[in-house]
Scaffold this motif. Sequence first.
Motif, PDB file in Angstrom:
ATOM      1  N   GLN A   1      12.019  12.068  -0.520  1.00 34.02           N
ATOM      2  CA  GLN A   1      12.829  12.558   0.600  1.00 34.02           C
ATOM      3  C   GLN A   1      11.929  13.078   1.722  1.00 34.02           C
ATOM      4  OE1 GLN A   1      16.191  12.913   1.210  1.00 34.02           O
ATOM      5  NE2 GLN A   1      16.583  11.618  -0.597  1.00 34.02           N
ATOM      6  N   ALA A   2      11.033  13.991   1.339  1.00 33.43           N
ATOM      7  CA  ALA A   2      10.215  14.653   2.367  1.00 33.43           C
ATOM      8  C   ALA A   2       9.261  13.660   3.036  1.00 33.43           C
ATOM      9  CB  ALA A   2       9.431  15.795   1.738  1.00 33.43           C
ATOM     10  N   ALA A   3       8.701  12.751   2.240  1.00 31.64           N
ATOM     11  CA  ALA A   3       7.716  11.812   2.803  1.00 31.64           C
ATOM     12  C   ALA A   3       8.392  10.667   3.545  1.00 31.64           C
ATOM     13  CB  ALA A   3       6.838  11.255   1.689  1.00 31.64           C
ATOM     14  N   GLY A   4       9.694  10.521   3.347  1.00 31.23           N
ATOM     15  CA  GLY A   4      10.407   9.416   4.002  1.00 31.23           C
ATOM     16  C   GLY A   4      11.034   9.819   5.319  1.00 31.23           C
TER      17      GLY A   4
ATOM     18  N   GLY B   1       7.691   9.586   7.699  1.00 27.07           N
ATOM     19  CA  GLY B   1       8.524   8.425   7.351  1.00 27.07           C
ATOM     20  C   GLY B   1       8.173   7.247   8.232  1.00 27.07           C
ATOM     21  N   ARG B   2       7.971   7.519   9.516  1.00 27.94           N
ATOM     22  CA  ARG B   2       7.614   6.464  10.471  1.00 27.94           C
ATOM     23  C   ARG B   2       6.248   5.900  10.126  1.00 27.94           C
ATOM     24  NH1 ARG B   2       6.855   8.763  16.262  1.00 27.94           N
ATOM     25  NH2 ARG B   2       4.758   9.144  15.464  1.00 27.94           N
ATOM     26  N   ALA B   3       5.316   6.797   9.791  1.00 27.74           N
ATOM     27  CA  ALA B   3       3.945   6.369   9.458  1.00 27.74           C
ATOM     28  C   ALA B   3       3.958   5.484   8.214  1.00 27.74           C
ATOM     29  CB  ALA B   3       3.067   7.587   9.239  1.00 27.74           C
ATOM     30  N   ALA B   4       4.808   5.852   7.246  1.00 25.16           N
ATOM     31  CA  ALA B   4       4.887   5.043   6.019  1.00 25.16           C
ATOM     32  C   ALA B   4       5.507   3.685   6.343  1.00 25.16           C
ATOM     33  CB  ALA B   4       5.721   5.785   4.980  1.00 25.16           C
ATOM     34  N   LYS B   5       6.540   3.707   7.177  1.00 30.80           N
ATOM     35  CA  LYS B   5       7.228   2.447   7.537  1.00 30.80           C
ATOM     36  C   LYS B   5       6.243   1.514   8.243  1.00 30.80           C
ATOM     37  CE  LYS B   5      10.717   2.586  10.557  1.00 30.80           C
ATOM     38  NZ  LYS B   5      10.491   1.441  11.478  1.00 30.80           N
ATOM     39  N   ASN B   6       5.376   2.117   9.087  1.00 33.85           N
ATOM     40  CA  ASN B   6       4.405   1.313   9.837  1.00 33.85           C
ATOM     41  C   ASN B   6       3.144   1.009   9.028  1.00 33.85           C
ATOM     42  OD1 ASN B   6       6.212   1.441  11.907  1.00 33.85           O
ATOM     43  ND2 ASN B   6       5.209   3.153  12.944  1.00 33.85           N
ATOM     44  N   GLY B   7       3.114   1.499   7.788  1.00 30.05           N
ATOM     45  CA  GLY B   7       1.985   1.155   6.920  1.00 30.05           C
ATOM     46  C   GLY B   7       0.707   1.924   7.180  1.00 30.05           C
ATOM     47  N   PHE B   8       0.779   2.988   7.985  1.00 28.15           N
ATOM     48  CA  PHE B   8      -0.442   3.789   8.218  1.00 28.15           C
ATOM     49  C   PHE B   8      -0.767   4.642   6.996  1.00 28.15           C
ATOM     50  CE2 PHE B   8      -0.946   2.280  12.327  1.00 28.15           C
ATOM     51  CZ  PHE B   8       0.203   2.415  13.084  1.00 28.15           C
ATOM     52  N   ILE B   9       0.301   5.024   6.280  1.00 29.83           N
ATOM     53  CA  ILE B   9       0.080   5.749   5.012  1.00 29.83           C
ATOM     54  C   ILE B   9       1.016   5.146   3.964  1.00 29.83           C
ATOM     55  CG2 ILE B   9      -0.538   7.950   6.148  1.00 29.83           C
ATOM     56  CD1 ILE B   9       2.286   8.974   5.392  1.00 29.83           C
ATOM     57  N   THR B  10       0.671   5.347   2.706  1.00 31.64           N
ATOM     58  CA  THR B  10       1.651   5.052   1.644  1.00 31.64           C
ATOM     59  C   THR B  10       1.751   6.312   0.791  1.00 31.64           C
ATOM     60  OG1 THR B  10       0.039   4.286   0.005  1.00 31.64           O
ATOM     61  CG2 THR B  10       0.879   2.626   1.558  1.00 31.64           C
ATOM     62  N   VAL B  11       2.967   6.619   0.369  1.00 35.62           N
ATOM     63  CA  VAL B  11       3.180   7.766  -0.513  1.00 35.62           C
ATOM     64  C   VAL B  11       3.940   7.263  -1.729  1.00 35.62           C
ATOM     65  CG1 VAL B  11       4.175  10.068  -0.794  1.00 35.62           C
ATOM     66  CG2 VAL B  11       3.311   9.324   1.455  1.00 35.62           C
ATOM     67  N   GLU B  12       3.277   7.313  -2.880  1.00 35.28           N
ATOM     68  CA  GLU B  12       3.951   6.864  -4.095  1.00 35.28           C
ATOM     69  C   GLU B  12       4.167   8.062  -5.014  1.00 35.28           C
ATOM     70  OE1 GLU B  12       2.313   3.397  -5.917  1.00 35.28           O
ATOM     71  OE2 GLU B  12       3.396   3.727  -7.801  1.00 35.28           O
ATOM     72  N   ALA B  13       5.425   8.352  -5.307  1.00 36.67           N
ATOM     73  CA  ALA B  13       5.757   9.457  -6.215  1.00 36.67           C
ATOM     74  C   ALA B  13       5.863   8.887  -7.622  1.00 36.67           C
ATOM     75  CB  ALA B  13       7.076  10.091  -5.795  1.00 36.67           C
TER      76      ALA B  13
ATOM     77  N   ARG C   1      -2.097  13.690   9.723  1.00 36.63           N
ATOM     78  CA  ARG C   1      -2.279  13.858  11.176  1.00 36.63           C
ATOM     79  C   ARG C   1      -3.619  13.260  11.621  1.00 36.63           C
ATOM     80  NH1 ARG C   1      -3.270  18.303  13.050  1.00 36.63           N
ATOM     81  NH2 ARG C   1      -2.428  18.029  15.154  1.00 36.63           N
ATOM     82  N   PHE C   2      -4.549  13.085  10.671  1.00 36.26           N
ATOM     83  CA  PHE C   2      -5.862  12.538  11.016  1.00 36.26           C
ATOM     84  C   PHE C   2      -5.948  11.033  10.776  1.00 36.26           C
ATOM     85  CE2 PHE C   2      -8.345  16.191  12.172  1.00 36.26           C
ATOM     86  CZ  PHE C   2      -7.609  17.247  11.655  1.00 36.26           C
ATOM     87  N   VAL C   3      -4.854  10.452  10.268  1.00 38.96           N
ATOM     88  CA  VAL C   3      -4.885   9.009   9.997  1.00 38.96           C
ATOM     89  C   VAL C   3      -4.533   8.270  11.289  1.00 38.96           C
ATOM     90  CG1 VAL C   3      -3.780   7.150   8.682  1.00 38.96           C
ATOM     91  CG2 VAL C   3      -4.279   9.340   7.569  1.00 38.96           C
ATOM     92  N   PRO C   4      -5.402   7.373  11.771  1.00 40.40           N
ATOM     93  CA  PRO C   4      -5.153   6.669  13.029  1.00 40.40           C
ATOM     94  C   PRO C   4      -3.773   5.998  13.021  1.00 40.40           C
ATOM     95  CG  PRO C   4      -7.351   6.168  12.217  1.00 40.40           C
ATOM     96  CD  PRO C   4      -6.654   6.950  11.130  1.00 40.40           C
ATOM     97  N   GLY C   5      -3.026   6.209  14.101  1.00 34.28           N
ATOM     98  CA  GLY C   5      -1.722   5.556  14.226  1.00 34.28           C
ATOM     99  C   GLY C   5      -0.561   6.444  13.834  1.00 34.28           C
ATOM    100  N   VAL C   6      -0.850   7.492  13.060  1.00 38.88           N
ATOM    101  CA  VAL C   6       0.255   8.325  12.572  1.00 38.88           C
ATOM    102  C   VAL C   6       0.866   9.136  13.711  1.00 38.88           C
ATOM    103  CG1 VAL C   6       0.854  10.289  11.090  1.00 38.88           C
ATOM    104  CG2 VAL C   6      -0.599   8.431  10.207  1.00 38.88           C
ATOM    105  N   LEU C   7       0.008   9.724  14.538  1.00 33.40           N
ATOM    106  CA  LEU C   7       0.538  10.524  15.652  1.00 33.40           C
ATOM    107  C   LEU C   7       0.480   9.690  16.936  1.00 33.40           C
ATOM    108  CD1 LEU C   7      -1.071  14.035  15.060  1.00 33.40           C
ATOM    109  CD2 LEU C   7       1.206  13.242  14.419  1.00 33.40           C
ATOM    110  N   SER C   8       1.531   9.822  17.748  1.00 32.57           N
ATOM    111  CA  SER C   8       1.482   9.140  19.063  1.00 32.57           C
ATOM    112  C   SER C   8       0.526   9.919  19.945  1.00 32.57           C
ATOM    113  CB  SER C   8       2.877   9.154  19.682  1.00 32.57           C
ATOM    114  OG  SER C   8       3.229  10.508  19.932  1.00 32.57           O
ATOM    115  N   ASN C   9       0.220   9.404  21.132  1.00 36.24           N
ATOM    116  CA  ASN C   9      -0.776  10.063  21.994  1.00 36.24           C
ATOM    117  C   ASN C   9      -0.412  11.512  22.288  1.00 36.24           C
ATOM    118  OD1 ASN C   9      -2.233   7.797  22.032  1.00 36.24           O
ATOM    119  ND2 ASN C   9      -1.311   6.972  23.912  1.00 36.24           N
ATOM    120  N   GLU C  10       0.811  11.738  22.773  1.00 38.75           N
ATOM    121  CA  GLU C  10       1.155  13.113  23.146  1.00 38.75           C
ATOM    122  C   GLU C  10       1.139  14.015  21.912  1.00 38.75           C
ATOM    123  OE1 GLU C  10       4.676  10.485  22.866  1.00 38.75           O
ATOM    124  OE2 GLU C  10       3.006  10.552  24.272  1.00 38.75           O
TER     125      GLU C  10
END
Length: 246
Positions: free
Chosen positions: A15-18, A23-35, A154-163
Amino acid sequence: MNYYVLTLFPEMIQQAAGASILGRAAKNGFITVEAVNIRDFSANKHMRVDDYPYGGGAGMVMEAEPVYRAVRAVEEKAGRTMRVVYLTPQGRVLNQTMVEEFAREEALVLLCGHYEGIDERVLEEVVTDYVSIGDYVLTGGELGAMVMIDAISRFVPGVLSNEESSQFESLQDNLLEYPHYTRPEIWHDRQVPPVLLSGDHKKIEEWRHQKSLERTKSRRPDLFRRSYRVSCIWHGDERTGGVAEL
Ligand SMILES: NC(=O)c1ccc(NCc2ccccc2)nc1
């Protein structure tokens, strides 16, 4: 960054990671979270994963075998060994420096305990890092795991937008962030500090730095002293004072 969270409550992590930015970062494949549900590796048909503590005392202890099997299964699946972080009140309290260090890994296993903790013998065999998110006791390590996933991602490239990523990394130079304002200019008879409307970027930068110093001194004297002490050591002279950019 790939996270493997070993937990008795996988839905809490999913729930929390989605949700939200993660959630957006996982959807875009920048991170994966497997419980991974530790209970799936229970050694008995009753799916038990905890038992009474040797030596007596209140509470239950998580058994070694299911945790061991879960870690090994994740390593098999990942095809490599990884750092295994155990979230526990007995760990080193997490700070931004530790977050940045963990962010350099490609994958992490986050082990969430419950009850009174996990049998020491499996911890000795599999845990590489003992981490606490603060000096308080929770019902489980899952929120600690989510805090780590959030802060590290927050340090994974792509996870945070520029602003989003331009956010002032206040705790990196031991100063708290300056106050922020947006429209309207006057709200509840409270006026935005005029310097911020001046367009004088040098004065605005100085004002913000001054506000960071004031705020750190009043809200986090421990951080303020630390930065002050380092600057004295740095200049090798008690007389030099003020706060250095660390
Ligand atoms: N402060 C923290 O990071 C934290 C982590 C876990 C936790 N509770 C689960 C647990 C209890 C005892 C031993 C190991 C895990 N509470 C607080």
